[in-house]
Design a protein around this motif. Structure first.
Motif, short mmCIF file in Angstrom:
data_model
loop_
_atom_site.label_atom_id
_atom_site.label_comp_id
_atom_site.label_asym_id
_atom_site.label_seq_id
_atom_site.Cartn_x
_atom_site.Cartn_y
_atom_site.Cartn_z
N LYS A 1 0.81 -1.23 0.00
CA LYS A 1 0.00 0.00 0.00
C LYS A 1 0.84 1.27 0.00
CE LYS A 1 -4.19 -2.02 1.32
NZ LYS A 1 -4.48 -2.57 0.05
N GLU A 2 2.10 1.19 0.45
CA GLU A 2 2.85 2.42 0.61
C GLU A 2 4.21 2.35 -0.06
OE1 GLU A 2 3.02 4.07 4.42
OE2 GLU A 2 0.84 4.07 4.57
N LYS A 3 4.65 3.51 -0.49
CA LYS A 3 6.02 3.65 -1.00
C LYS A 3 6.98 3.33 0.14
CE LYS A 3 8.75 7.52 -2.39
NZ LYS A 3 8.80 8.94 -2.76
N THR A 4 8.11 2.76 -0.18
CA THR A 4 9.05 2.40 0.88
C THR A 4 9.62 3.64 1.57
OG1 THR A 4 10.84 0.88 1.42
CG2 THR A 4 11.17 2.27 -0.51
N SER A 5 10.33 3.41 2.69
CA SER A 5 10.79 4.53 3.52
C SER A 5 12.06 5.17 2.97
CB SER A 5 11.09 4.01 4.93
OG SER A 5 12.20 3.13 4.86
N GLU A 6 12.32 6.37 3.45
CA GLU A 6 13.57 7.06 3.07
C GLU A 6 14.78 6.25 3.50
OE1 GLU A 6 14.44 11.52 3.12
OE2 GLU A 6 15.25 10.83 5.04
N GLU A 7 14.71 5.66 4.70
CA GLU A 7 15.87 4.88 5.16
C GLU A 7 16.15 3.71 4.21
OE1 GLU A 7 16.21 3.85 9.28
OE2 GLU A 7 17.69 2.28 8.86
N ASP A 8 15.09 3.05 3.77
CA ASP A 8 15.28 1.92 2.85
C ASP A 8 15.92 2.39 1.54
OD1 ASP A 8 15.00 -0.80 2.08
OD2 ASP A 8 13.23 -0.29 0.92
N ILE A 9 15.47 3.55 1.05
CA ILE A 9 16.04 4.09 -0.20
C ILE A 9 17.52 4.39 0.00
CG2 ILE A 9 15.96 6.04 -1.82
CD1 ILE A 9 12.91 6.23 -1.17
N LEU A 10 17.86 5.04 1.10
CA LEU A 10 19.27 5.41 1.32
C LEU A 10 20.14 4.17 1.53
CD1 LEU A 10 18.79 8.55 3.60
CD2 LEU A 10 19.43 8.50 1.17
N ARG A 11 19.62 3.18 2.25
CA ARG A 11 20.39 1.94 2.44
C ARG A 11 20.62 1.25 1.10
NH1 ARG A 11 21.43 -0.17 7.34
NH2 ARG A 11 20.60 1.03 9.06
N THR A 12 19.59 1.25 0.26
CA THR A 12 19.72 0.59 -1.05
C THR A 12 20.77 1.29 -1.90
OG1 THR A 12 17.42 -0.08 -0.90
CG2 THR A 12 18.40 -0.13 -3.09
N ILE A 13 20.74 2.61 -1.91
CA ILE A 13 21.72 3.37 -2.70
C ILE A 13 23.13 3.17 -2.14
CG2 ILE A 13 22.47 5.75 -3.18
CD1 ILE A 13 19.50 6.37 -3.80
N ALA A 14 23.26 3.23 -0.83
CA ALA A 14 24.59 3.10 -0.21
C ALA A 14 25.17 1.71 -0.45
CB ALA A 14 24.49 3.39 1.28
N VAL A 15 24.38 0.68 -0.24
CA VAL A 15 24.89 -0.68 -0.44
C VAL A 15 25.21 -0.92 -1.92
CG1 VAL A 15 24.26 -3.14 -0.34
CG2 VAL A 15 23.84 -1.67 1.63
N SER A 16 24.41 -0.34 -2.81
CA SER A 16 24.69 -0.47 -4.24
C SER A 16 26.06 0.12 -4.57
CB SER A 16 23.63 0.25 -5.07
OG SER A 16 22.36 -0.22 -4.77
N ARG A 17 26.34 1.30 -3.98
CA ARG A 17 27.64 1.94 -4.25
C ARG A 17 28.80 1.03 -3.76
NH1 ARG A 17 29.68 4.26 -7.99
NH2 ARG A 17 30.37 2.12 -7.86
N LEU A 18 28.59 0.42 -2.61
CA LEU A 18 29.67 -0.40 -2.04
C LEU A 18 29.82 -1.71 -2.79
CD1 LEU A 18 28.87 0.33 1.70
CD2 LEU A 18 30.88 1.11 0.44
N TYR A 19 28.71 -2.29 -3.22
CA TYR A 19 28.77 -3.62 -3.84
C TYR A 19 29.13 -3.54 -5.33
CZ TYR A 19 27.60 -8.35 -5.14
OH TYR A 19 27.68 -9.63 -5.63
N LEU A 20 28.56 -2.56 -6.03
CA LEU A 20 28.79 -2.47 -7.48
C LEU A 20 30.08 -1.69 -7.75
CD1 LEU A 20 25.14 -1.77 -8.74
CD2 LEU A 20 26.42 -3.93 -8.87
N ASP A 21 31.19 -2.30 -7.37
CA ASP A 21 32.47 -1.58 -7.46
C ASP A 21 32.92 -1.38 -8.90
OD1 ASP A 21 32.93 -4.24 -7.97
OD2 ASP A 21 34.64 -4.44 -6.63
#
Ligand code: SF4
Length: 345
Positions: free
Chosen positions: A249-269
């Protein structure tokens, strides 16, 4: 040293958010310093008529006769492009539904005429799903389809249609779409032919964090094998007016978005850029993402239709002046680029 999927999972689930963002920002700064990239572009969503019915999609119309169904002709597309080029656009981002009637030649003509009229503008066009549709329409191999599009003026693929590459989730949210393996194959072929691409991931619906990491692993592996991705673009699922929204029912949270972006930066070297797609994250979260690993804000867009059909609350476009000033207000340096990441002086 390269982090494993298990490391990434641990970071996603257990690292304090400020520490995770700081680590990702350090990785971003190693590559790009304080620079944040953006493009003066226009989206051209040329039709919303589509033969598929993905459960997360609020944009598509099944029938040509549906209220609000549209299908711009080449003249309308050219006018929109002309308007954008007058405003300094360097990129046309062209994606649409899988229209039941247009033959493959129609898309070739679209690119050829845009290339002829606007030789200095990058044509970043068609998702891997559209490319597979063209292959079916023409009875040709994906490689031949890409070659014809490249000859007609194609510069890059935008990267949509990846959704979740994990087959189980993909089956549940868009079972009729090409498989994850087919999406990867289109991008593999494009990279081998010297056509650069991007990669998206639709997140914040029924997938687990493990599913997201499987998606990232497939992308990292492909980039190792056949390099050609410029940017990874996490796309936030929006639940309005689509079938999946009955369950989520709801768009995900800001924390989830930031965690996804941060982990993507670290993993997709091996990916040059992680994008904060402001249309979907909202501007405030996009600004925070610029301190959490993101190095690109996408562009001025001018007329976004796909996410707004699903309830996006952002404007449908942004002026270049506002783009620059938002980046400067974060203490960062705006760098205008084109679709091929060449810097505009
Ligand atoms: S996501 Fe794309 S392929 Fe799926 S229904 Fe919407 S327009 Fe069609």
């Amino acid at each position: 040293m390269r982090i494993s999927k298990e490391d990434a999972l641990d970071l996603f689930k257990n690292a304090p958010l400020p520490l995770l963002c700081q680590k990702a920002n350090e990785e971003k700064e190693k590559r790009h310093g304080k620079n944040v990239f953006w493009v003066n572009n226009r989206q051209i969503n040329y039709t919303n008529v589509c033969v598929l019915h993905c459960s997360f999609c609020s944009f598509s119309k099944i029938k040509k006769s549906d209220a609000n169904a549209y299908d711009w002709n080449l003249q309308e597309i050219t006018e929109k492009a002309r308007d954008a080029v007058r405003g300094g656009a360097r990129e046309l981002h062209i994606v649409g539904g899988l229209h039941p009637d247009h033959p493959f030649e129609y898309y070739i003509e679209m690119l050829s005429s845009l290339r002829k009229d606007f030789p200095g503008v990058n044509l970043k066009a068609f998702t891997a799903v559209e490319i597979c549709h063209f292959a079916k329409l023409s009875g040709r191999h994906v490689r031949e389809v890409l070659a014809d599009l490249k000859n007609a003026g194609l510069d890059a693929l935008p990267g949509g249609g990846a959704e979740l590459l994990s087959e189980e989730i993909r089956h549940r949210i868009c079972g009729k779409k090409e498989s994850g393996a087919e999406w990867l194959e289109v991008h593999r072929e494009a990279h081998k032919m010297g056509i650069p691409t991007n990669a998206t991931m639709l997140f914040g619906h029924i997938e687990s964090i493990e599913d997201r990491l499987e998606h990232l692993e497939l992308l990292r592996n492909l980039q190792d094998e056949a390099p050609g991705f410029f940017a990874f673009i996490p796309l936030v699922y929006h639940p309005e007016k689509n079938a999946l929204g009955i369950r989520v029912k709801e768009k995900t949270s800001e924390e989830d978005i930031l965690r996804t972006i941060a982990v993507s930066r670290l993993y997709l070297d091996n990916f040059p850029h992680i994008k904060a797609y402001w249309i979907q994250t909202g501007i405030s979260t996009a600004m925070k993402a610029l301190h959490a690993g993101a190095s690109d804000l996408d562009g001025t867009i001018m007329e976004e239709k796909i996410t707004h059909a699903a309830g996006a609350e952002t404007a449908i476009g942004m002026s270049p002046e506002r783009m620059r000033s938002l980046i400067r207000e974060e203490g960062l340096v705006p760098v205008e680029r084109d679709a091929l990441y060449d810097v505009i002086q």
